[in-house]
Design an enzyme around this catalytic site. Structure first.
Site, PDB file in Angstrom:
ATOM      1  N   HIS A   1      -7.273  -5.767  -0.741  1.00 36.43           N
ATOM      2  CA  HIS A   1      -6.091  -4.953  -0.498  1.00 36.43           C
ATOM      3  C   HIS A   1      -5.111  -5.645   0.449  1.00 36.43           C
ATOM      4  O   HIS A   1      -3.906  -5.456   0.345  1.00 36.43           O
ATOM      5  CB  HIS A   1      -6.521  -3.603   0.088  1.00 36.43           C
ATOM      6  CG  HIS A   1      -5.455  -2.562   0.056  1.00 36.43           C
ATOM      7  ND1 HIS A   1      -4.778  -2.228  -1.097  1.00 36.43           N
ATOM      8  CD2 HIS A   1      -4.943  -1.757   1.035  1.00 36.43           C
ATOM      9  CE1 HIS A   1      -3.898  -1.282  -0.832  1.00 36.43           C
ATOM     10  NE2 HIS A   1      -3.969  -0.983   0.454  1.00 36.43           N
TER      11      HIS A   1
ATOM     12  N   SER B   1       0.844  -1.193   0.000  1.00 39.34           N
ATOM     13  CA  SER B   1       0.000   0.000   0.000  1.00 39.34           C
ATOM     14  C   SER B   1       0.886   1.252   0.000  1.00 39.34           C
ATOM     15  O   SER B   1       1.700   1.427  -0.905  1.00 39.34           O
ATOM     16  CB  SER B   1      -0.958  -0.057   1.192  1.00 39.34           C
ATOM     17  OG  SER B   1      -1.990   0.894   1.066  1.00 39.34           O
TER      18      SER B   1
ATOM     19  N   ASP C   1      -9.323  -5.780  -4.835  1.00 41.22           N
ATOM     20  CA  ASP C   1      -8.478  -4.765  -4.209  1.00 41.22           C
ATOM     21  C   ASP C   1      -9.110  -3.373  -4.259  1.00 41.22           C
ATOM     22  O   ASP C   1      -9.946  -3.092  -5.122  1.00 41.22           O
ATOM     23  CB  ASP C   1      -7.134  -4.724  -4.948  1.00 41.22           C
ATOM     24  CG  ASP C   1      -5.965  -4.338  -4.078  1.00 41.22           C
ATOM     25  OD1 ASP C   1      -6.135  -3.485  -3.207  1.00 41.22           O
ATOM     26  OD2 ASP C   1      -4.874  -4.901  -4.288  1.00 41.22           O
TER      27      ASP C   1
END
Length: 353
Positions: free
Chosen positions: A325, A154, A298
């Protein structure tokens, strides 16, 4: 009997000869495991691998927390957590997979995160300074191009990309996990693809709260958690979210998070400093072997992350069909099988697992 005995001896000798390699193989595996678990002679033996590292910044010196797991002179992975302002805790499931693969890895809380120093100076929360922090941590941990894999998830993927663009000569391999190369493209995906998947009345209420800048309203997260986070951040009912994930969210430094990311994972909003970040045209400059990882569900566009892999000279893509995610939880086998295979293949090309 005189004729049978020599045949028996031949058979026994043949059988013993055939069985000895497996014994040798077992001894080799045992020695490898023992070496991996042997912390003797390391500076961090007293603390079980944990240590604070002093870093220098334009605003003075601070300490950041790291913890080593295992020993492997050729495969060492530094983990860059998300957020910004998250913690290493979300990565704790790596304990279930990397040790048995013999991969050494390092937990690390970036400056401002829960286990590290938390200065109040907001000028510290910018990409360039974080890149220099990672470089100082690398040096302190004695990581180099012969062993250093950098995994960023991320926000950590943004940081890993920026680090590689400046310091790739120090890297053996790069892993960008669940992060696109363009925040404007990420915002477009959230707006045009993910948003319309919500019930219309829910999306309308979310948008109304955002227009009013009413992010402190409890209703905002009440809407996002069941309609967005459990669909695209971690695809499990909230009551089943793993303890490391809950601890990470509980320990989030919201000052850093809001300044750089905004108020939620549903795109980057307001004046967040990452809003215009875009490195899509620079990926070809990263020459080291690079793995991008994306989840079908995601918050990030999996097609974009697949495209990214085609832009790196030595790029590969790992798709997690059941993942969101945090695919290292909701598509765990796919994620770790692919990650370990990549690390081992870069370490010993053609051998893989």
């Amino acid at each position: 009997m005189k004729c049978i005995l020599p045949l028996v001896l031949v058979f026994l000798l043949f059988f013993q000869g055939c069985s000895s390699p497996s014994g040798t193989e077992n001894e080799r595996k045992s020695n490898t495991t023992a070496n991996y678990l042997d912390y003797s002679g390391r500076e961090d033996v007293l603390s079980g691998g944990a240590r604070m590292i002093k870093i220098s910044t334009p605003k003075g010196d601070f300490n950041v927390w790291t913890k080593r797991v295992g020993n492997n002179p050729t495969m060492r992975v530094l983990l860059l957590h998300g957020g910004p302002g998250g913690t290493h805790e979300a990565f704790e499931c790596f304990d279930s997979y990397l040790p048995k693969a013999g991969i050494e890895y390092y937990y690390y809380d970036q400056l401002g995160s829960h286990y590290s120093d938390q200065p109040n100076d907001t000028s510290l929360w910018n990409i360039d300074r974080f890149v220099e922090e990672v470089e100082q941590v690398r040096k302190a941990l004695d990581l180099d191009k012969d062993n250093f894999y950098l995994l960023g998830h991320s926000w950590g993927g943004i940081l890993a990309t920026e680090y590689a663009l400046k310091y790739q000569d120090n890297l053996k391999g790069l892993i960008i996990s669940n992060m696109m190369s363009s925040v404007p493209a990420y915002n477009k995906y959230a707006e045009e693809v993910l948003g319309p998947q919500m019930p219309k009345e829910v999306l309308s209420e979310i948008k109304a709260l955002e227009v009013k800048n009413d992010f402190a309203n409890p209703r905002y997260m009440e809407l996002l958690m069941p309609h967005f986070y459990t669909q695209h951040a971690l695809r499990m009912p909230l009551e089943e979210w793993p303890d490391p994930v809950n601890r990470m969210f509980n320990h989030m430094n919201n000052t850093i998070y809001v300044q750089m990311q905004g108020h939620s994972e549903f795109g980057i909003t307001g004046n967040a400093s990452l809003k215009n970040w875009d490195r899509s045209q620079d990926l070809a400059n990263i020459k080291v072997p690079t793995l991008t990882i994306g989840g079908q569900h995601d918050t990030m566009d999996p097609k974009h992350m697949e495209w990214m892999a085609t832009q790196f000279p030595e790029g590969r893509y790992l798709h997690c069909p059941n993942g969101s995610h945090m695919a290292f939880y909701d598509d765990q086998q796919t994620y770790f099988n692919g990650l370990i295979s990549f690390i081992k293949d870069v370490d010993n090309p053609g051998k893989g697992n």
